[in-house]
Structure formats: structure tokens, C-alpha cells
Scaffold this active site. Structure first.
Site, PDB file in Angstrom:
ATOM      1  N   LYS A  67      24.373  95.954  38.612  1.00 36.34           N
ATOM      2  CA  LYS A  67      25.276  94.844  38.942  1.00 36.34           C
ATOM      3  C   LYS A  67      24.843  93.630  38.152  1.00 36.34           C
ATOM      4  CE  LYS A  67      28.375  92.951  41.794  1.00 36.34           C
ATOM      5  NZ  LYS A  67      29.161  92.585  40.614  1.00 36.34           N
ATOM      6  N   LYS A  91      16.723  89.580  41.092  1.00 37.36           N
ATOM      7  CA  LYS A  91      17.563  88.720  41.943  1.00 37.36           C
ATOM      8  C   LYS A  91      18.184  89.530  43.085  1.00 37.36           C
ATOM      9  CE  LYS A  91      20.148  86.052  39.584  1.00 37.36           C
ATOM     10  NZ  LYS A  91      21.243  85.531  38.749  1.00 37.36           N
ATOM     11  N   LYS A 103      23.648  93.591  32.926  1.00 34.46           N
ATOM     12  CA  LYS A 103      24.240  92.384  32.310  1.00 34.46           C
ATOM     13  C   LYS A 103      24.962  92.825  31.050  1.00 34.46           C
ATOM     14  CE  LYS A 103      24.342  87.883  32.894  1.00 34.46           C
ATOM     15  NZ  LYS A 103      24.328  87.182  34.191  1.00 34.46           N
ATOM     16  N   ASP A 143      30.404  85.614  34.421  1.00 28.62           N
ATOM     17  CA  ASP A 143      29.245  84.805  34.009  1.00 28.62           C
ATOM     18  C   ASP A 143      29.803  83.739  33.067  1.00 28.62           C
ATOM     19  OD1 ASP A 143      26.193  84.693  34.141  1.00 28.62           O
ATOM     20  OD2 ASP A 143      26.472  84.740  31.984  1.00 28.62           O
ATOM     21  N   THR A 187      28.234  80.819  43.951  1.00 25.46           N
ATOM     22  CA  THR A 187      26.937  80.545  43.306  1.00 25.46           C
ATOM     23  C   THR A 187      26.546  79.085  43.528  1.00 25.46           C
ATOM     24  OG1 THR A 187      27.551  82.192  41.659  1.00 25.46           O
ATOM     25  CG2 THR A 187      25.620  80.842  41.176  1.00 25.46           C
ATOM     26  N   ASN A 218      31.783  76.945  36.343  1.00 25.42           N
ATOM     27  CA  ASN A 218      31.907  77.508  37.686  1.00 25.42           C
ATOM     28  C   ASN A 218      30.715  77.094  38.564  1.00 25.42           C
ATOM     29  OD1 ASN A 218      30.896  80.112  39.414  1.00 25.42           O
ATOM     30  ND2 ASN A 218      33.075  79.713  39.638  1.00 25.42           N
ATOM     31  N   SER A 361      29.393  88.677  45.667  1.00 26.93           N
ATOM     32  CA  SER A 361      29.885  89.844  44.930  1.00 26.93           C
ATOM     33  C   SER A 361      29.664  91.099  45.772  1.00 26.93           C
ATOM     34  CB  SER A 361      29.142  89.998  43.603  1.00 26.93           C
ATOM     35  OG  SER A 361      29.764  89.229  42.608  1.00 26.93           O
TER      36      SER A 361
HETATM   37  P1  NAD Z   1      30.694  78.493  32.807  1.00 29.63           P
HETATM   38  O1  NAD Z   1      31.090  79.043  31.495  1.00 29.63           O
HETATM   39  O2  NAD Z   1      31.706  78.452  33.881  1.00 29.63           O
HETATM   40  O3  NAD Z   1      30.104  77.020  32.626  1.00 29.63           O
HETATM   41  C1  NAD Z   1      29.087  76.678  31.739  1.00 29.63           C
HETATM   42  C2  NAD Z   1      29.028  75.150  31.687  1.00 29.63           C
HETATM   43  O4  NAD Z   1      27.902  74.756  30.916  1.00 29.63           O
HETATM   44  C3  NAD Z   1      30.244  74.506  31.030  1.00 29.63           C
HETATM   45  O5  NAD Z   1      30.586  73.326  31.746  1.00 29.63           O
HETATM   46  C4  NAD Z   1      29.726  74.102  29.649  1.00 29.63           C
HETATM   47  O6  NAD Z   1      30.421  72.984  29.114  1.00 29.63           O
HETATM   48  C5  NAD Z   1      28.316  73.743  30.009  1.00 29.63           C
HETATM   49  N1  NAD Z   1      27.390  73.739  28.890  1.00 29.63           N
HETATM   50  C6  NAD Z   1      27.237  74.652  27.897  1.00 29.63           C
HETATM   51  N2  NAD Z   1      26.256  74.262  27.070  1.00 29.63           N
HETATM   52  C7  NAD Z   1      25.771  73.095  27.576  1.00 29.63           C
HETATM   53  C8  NAD Z   1      24.766  72.175  27.189  1.00 29.63           C
HETATM   54  N3  NAD Z   1      24.024  72.407  26.102  1.00 29.63           N
HETATM   55  N4  NAD Z   1      24.548  71.091  27.966  1.00 29.63           N
HETATM   56  C9  NAD Z   1      25.286  70.842  29.056  1.00 29.63           C
HETATM   57  N5  NAD Z   1      26.254  71.671  29.471  1.00 29.63           N
HETATM   58  C10 NAD Z   1      26.487  72.763  28.735  1.00 29.63           C
HETATM   59  O7  NAD Z   1      29.409  79.346  33.256  1.00 29.63           O
HETATM   60  P2  NAD Z   1      28.850  79.516  34.735  1.00 29.63           P
HETATM   61  O8  NAD Z   1      29.408  80.763  35.307  1.00 29.63           O
HETATM   62  O9  NAD Z   1      28.967  78.232  35.435  1.00 29.63           O
HETATM   63  O10 NAD Z   1      27.307  79.845  34.432  1.00 29.63           O
HETATM   64  C11 NAD Z   1      26.349  78.815  34.223  1.00 29.63           C
HETATM   65  C12 NAD Z   1      24.948  79.406  34.384  1.00 29.63           C
HETATM   66  O11 NAD Z   1      24.814  79.967  35.694  1.00 29.63           O
HETATM   67  C13 NAD Z   1      24.595  80.546  33.432  1.00 29.63           C
HETATM   68  O12 NAD Z   1      23.219  80.485  33.140  1.00 29.63           O
HETATM   69  C14 NAD Z   1      24.885  81.789  34.248  1.00 29.63           C
HETATM   70  O13 NAD Z   1      24.163  82.916  33.811  1.00 29.63           O
HETATM   71  C15 NAD Z   1      24.399  81.329  35.604  1.00 29.63           C
HETATM   72  N6  NAD Z   1      24.953  82.065  36.738  1.00 29.63           N
HETATM   73  C16 NAD Z   1      26.288  82.177  36.924  1.00 29.63           C
HETATM   74  C17 NAD Z   1      26.767  82.857  38.034  1.00 29.63           C
HETATM   75  C18 NAD Z   1      28.242  82.931  38.346  1.00 29.63           C
HETATM   76  O14 NAD Z   1      28.572  83.413  39.442  1.00 29.63           O
HETATM   77  N7  NAD Z   1      29.117  82.471  37.506  1.00 29.63           N
HETATM   78  C19 NAD Z   1      25.874  83.468  38.930  1.00 29.63           C
HETATM   79  C20 NAD Z   1      24.508  83.322  38.707  1.00 29.63           C
HETATM   80  C21 NAD Z   1      24.066  82.622  37.603  1.00 29.63           C
END
Ligand code: NAD
Length: 427
Positions: A67, A91, A103, A143, A187, A218, A361
Site C-alpha cells: 500500500k 508507517k 510506492k 500522493d 493526512t 492536499n 485509506s
Molecule cells: P500535493 O501535490 O497536493 O502538494 C504539494 C505542495 O507542495 C504544493 O502546494 C506545491 O506547490 C508545494 N511545493 C512543492 N515544492 C515546494 C517547495 N520547494 N517549497 C514549498 N512548497 C512546495 O502533494 P501532497 O499530497 O500534499 O503531498 C505533500 C507531501 O506529503 C509529500 O511528501 C507526500 O509524500 C506526503 N504525504 C502525502 C499523503 C497524501 O495523502 N496525499 C500522505 C502521506 C504523506
């Protein structure tokens, strides 16, 4: 600097020693069950053809089906996928869901594609993945740069390939297609629940604390919203193009989110009531900040919620916060973590802080398998309970074994994996 994967492996080895993990299990966790690499053809609107690199890493399935998310980003590499899938195994063990770690992703900037190209690419990727995924095998999720719409295309295409409607093949789908209520917020909200639980242990109150959030996708958006609702004073937020800082505190993060949706970026979203404009900057006492500046502001808590490796030796000494809530996966290097630990900064690690996404999830997968539909209130109450339980377990280990929260989370994960592996006679 070690690569992301090398660093994660080193952390695993050192936690393994502290946790008393068997050599056999450690050896297994330092390897991969399956590494899938694809060349995905994309027929572009202009008639040309582009080959896009695709990955799915199936790290370990001792706890259940693989997952983990699918990321669409130009910087996606095999090393990154290896590290992230290993982190997913840990995790899922910390938050105690019956899933292993996986992943995947595509090396592409989805913003460079038209909507039709993105859909066709996702469907082609799904046709390549179809043999290897499924509700009992491997269940992808959203993600970076992937969302409910993309998950719904995957579900639809997979269902066509196998000849039956299979909602449980992915999570994070849109609710009308079998997604769970509350998954989009999970999240970010989960991070807030985790932070509140930690604060209870250290006798601190949200009302006394200022917060800066990096990333407004997100995770960052819902983290900022829920932190503000919980009483924290959120003073800064940023996305990849810049951000805003109002030392007195931001107005409604929900209104700012609407501004970002309309403009496509956050910079200049200085809102008074529902009017958001750069012209309001002086009236609200705001300052423009760069995506990096947000991490070194004079605040109590920083929340990296964008990408990995944003806190390094270069900026660790400039960090003024006393608490870091790691919402992104792997946001800091080992060297930075050492510096911050020496400074006494409390780091709430990624595998705990952002595990709310995979918790919901799991709820979504469970509802699909059992043909149930839970209300948002039920989902969020279950999420809160799961986060609190996981924090209590990690915090107890942190205190008892005098290790950092990060190491304590690894120890909790490794012990759970070892218990299940022994129970199922895997080791
Ligand atoms: P997303 O694509 O929805 O958002 C990413 C955000 O980061 C965007 O606002 C983008 O503009 C910003 N960003 C990118 N580069 C940047 C920088 N250098 N400085 C500042 N902002 C920057 O992605 P997400 O789903 O929100 O995921 C964000 C992080 O959380 C990732 O590391 C992901 O692996 C982790 N994560 C996500 C989930 C999930 O459910 N979506 C779950 C666990 C962990």
C-alpha cells in the site's frame, strides 16, 4: 549527502539494533519484494510520442497487501521510490493497518500535459500495472500531484482490464465512485490530531503556539486549516511559488485556499473578509516569503508539507521552531536531524505524523470490501482514535527507552513487524 534511500536504510539498521529486530527480518526489510519499472508511451496532442518512466516498488507485504501512493513529478527516481516504499512499510506498522509498503509514480510534470493527455497516460500506466495490483495484492493511493480524479481513472481502467467493478483496487477515489468520506482531509487532519496528542504529553496548548506551514497541496492545506480550527495561530503558509507571512496570524485558511484555487498560487493572497489581493498586504501587516523562508521564521512549530530533503545542514541552524511536525515524507537529512536533536527540537516524525492518510485509506478499502459507507463524522472519529493510539505508543517508547520520537516510531514499527512475522512463521 547520502541518497534518500541510503539514509532510510541506515535509519532502519540503527533502529533495528535498538528494537532487537532479528537479523532475518532486517535483511528482508533492507531488500525489495518487487521492483517494477515501465516505459509508458504517451501520444501527445501535437502528434508526437513521449516515453515516460513509471515505477511501482513493492517493498514488503508481511502485514498485508502493498500500500502506498503514486506520485507524478519530474524528480521521481528509483531511489526516491525505494525510500518512500520502505517508509510505507514502517508507517503502516506504526499506525497499525493490515498493509505492507509500496510506492510508485511517473517521472512527469503533470502540469505540462492537457487533461486528456493526463487521463490517457494514467490509463496506460494502469494497464501496465494491472497484473501487479489488486485489492489483495497492492492498493495504490494519491500522493504528490495525484488526486481523487486520477485514482478514479485507475479504478475504472483496472475494472475494465479484470472485467469487474473493483473499487478496492485504489483508495483516495472520489466519494461517488466508492471513495471514503474524509480521505481528502485525512493526512492533514491526522497531523493535527497527532500534534495535539503530543502536546498533551508535554503540557502545551495550541492557543499559545504559532505555526508556519510549507506546502499548500492536499496535505499542507488541510493541515493548515485544521491547525487553525484547533486553535493554533497559523502565521505563514507557502507553496512552490512563494507564500505569505502575517506575524499577527492569518485570516481564514479556507478563504486563502479559495484564493489559491482561483489564482493557481498562494503568493499575494492577503485576504480581508472574502477579498484577497496583494493590495491588502500592508493593511494586514503581511510579508511575502519564499518557499524556503517559511521554515526559518520565528515561530513555535514548523510543518514541512511539500517534498523531501527541505531541511538540510544549510538551514537547520537557522530553524527557530521548537517543534517540527513532519507532514511530508523524509523532509530532513540525517545531518539536519542531528543538529536539530542537539538543539532540543522535538521532531514528530513523518511515519507517525502523516499516517492519517493511510489510516483512512484503510477505512476506504475496508468499506469497499464490506460494501459499507461511513459518514465523515464516523471516519474522522476513527481517525482521531487511531492517531492518538499511535502517538501514545510512540511517546511511551520515546520516554521508556530515552530515544527520539523518530527512533521510537521506527522501534514501534519494527516490533510490530517482528510480532506478525513470528506469528505467521515468516521468520
Ligand atoms: P500535493 O501535490 O497536493 O502538494 C504539494 C505542495 O507542495 C504544493 O502546494 C506545491 O506547490 C508545494 N511545493 C512543492 N515544492 C515546494 C517547495 N520547494 N517549497 C514549498 N512548497 C512546495 O502533494 P501532497 O499530497 O500534499 O503531498 C505533500 C507531501 O506529503 C509529500 O511528501 C507526500 O509524500 C506526503 N504525504 C502525502 C499523503 C497524501 O495523502 N496525499 C500522505 C502521506 C504523506
Amino acid at each position: 549527502m547520502d541518497s534518500f534511500y541510503t539514509r532510510t536504510q541506515k535509519e532502519l539498521k540503527s533502529a533495528g539494533e535498538k528494537a532487537g529486530t532479528s537479523q532475518e527480518l532486517l535483511k528482508r526489510l533492507l531488500k525489495y519484494d518487487n521492483t517494477l519499472e515501465f516505459d509508458i508511451p504517451l501520444n501527445k496532442k501535437d502528434g508526437s510520442m513521449q516515453i515516460i518512466k513509471g515505477y511501482r516498488l513493492q517493498h514488503n507485504n508481511i502485514l498485508g497487501p502493498y500500500k502506498g501512493g503514486l506520485r507524478y513529478h519530474p524528480d521521481v527516481t528509483l531511489d526516491e521510490m525505494q525510500a518512500l516504499s520502505l517508509l510505507m512499510t514502517l508507517k503502516n506498522a506504526v499506525i497499525d493497518v493490515p498493509f505492507g509498503g509500496g510506492k510508485g509514480g511517473l517521472k512527469i510534470d503533470p502540469k505540462s500535459l492537457t487533461g486528456d493527455e493526463l487521463e490517457e497516460l494514467t490509463r496506460e500506466f494502469t494497464r501496465h500495472l494491472a497484473k501487479y495490483i489488486g485489492p489483495e495484492k497492492d492498493v495504490p493511493a494519491p500522493d504528490v500531484n495525484t488526486n481523487p480524479k486520477i485514482m478514479s481513472w485507475i479504478m475504472d481502467e483496472y475494472s475494465k482490464v479484470v472485467g469487474k467493478n473493483t473499487p478496492a483496487v485504489v483508495t483516495g477515489k472520489s466519494v461517488d465512485l466508492g471513495g471514503s468520506e474524509g480521505r481528502t482531509e485525512a493526512t492533514g487532519y491526522g497531523g493535527t490530531y497527532a500534534l495535539l496528542s503530543v502536546l498533551k504529553h508535554i503540557n502545551k496548548k495550541p492557543q499559545d503556539l504559532t505555526v508556519a506551514v510549507q506546502g499548500f497541496g492536499n496535505v499542507g492545506q488541510y493541515a493548515a486549516q485544521s491547525l487553525q480550527k484547533a486553535g493554533f495561530n497559523v502565521v505563514a503558509i507557502s507553496d512552490s511559488r512563494g507564500g505569505i507571512y502575517i506575524p499577527e496570524g492569518l485570516p481564514s485558511v479556507e478563504v486563502i485556499a479559495k484564493c489559491k484555487t482561483e489564482k493557481g498560487y498562494l503568493a499575494g493572497c492577503y485576504c480581508i473578509g472574502s477579498v484577497c489581493d496583494i493590495k491588502n498586504k500592508e493593511k494586514v501587516g503581511g510579508q511575502d516569503i519564499s518557499p524556503e523562508d517559511v521554515l526559518t521564521l520565528p515561530v513555535d512549530i514548523i510543518v514541512p508539507a511539500a517534498l523531501e530533503n527541505v531541511i538540510t545542514m544549510k538551514n537547520a541552524n537557522d530553524i527557530k521552531a521548537s517543534i517540527i511536525l513532519e507532514m511530508a515524507n523524509g523532509p530532513m537529512t540525517v545531518e539536519a536531524e542531528e543538529i536539530l536533536n542537539k538543539k532540543g527540537v522535538l521532531i514528530i516524525p513523518d511515519i507517525l505524523a502523516n499516517s492519517g492518510g493511510v489510516a483512512v485509506s484503510y477505512f476506504e478499502w475496508y468499506q469497499n470490501i464490506h460494501n459499507e459507507h461511513w459518514t465523515k463524522a464516523v471516519v474522522l472519529a476513527k481517525l482521531k482514535e487511531k492517531m492518538e493510539k499511535a502517538v501514545d505508543k510512540v511517546y511511551e517508547t520515546h520516554k521508556k527507552e530515552k530515544e527520539t520520537l523518530s527512533l521510537a516510531a521506527y522501534i514501534v514499527a519494527l516490533r510490530r513487524l517482528q510480532e506478525v512475522a513470528i506469528d505467521h512463521k515468516i521468520i
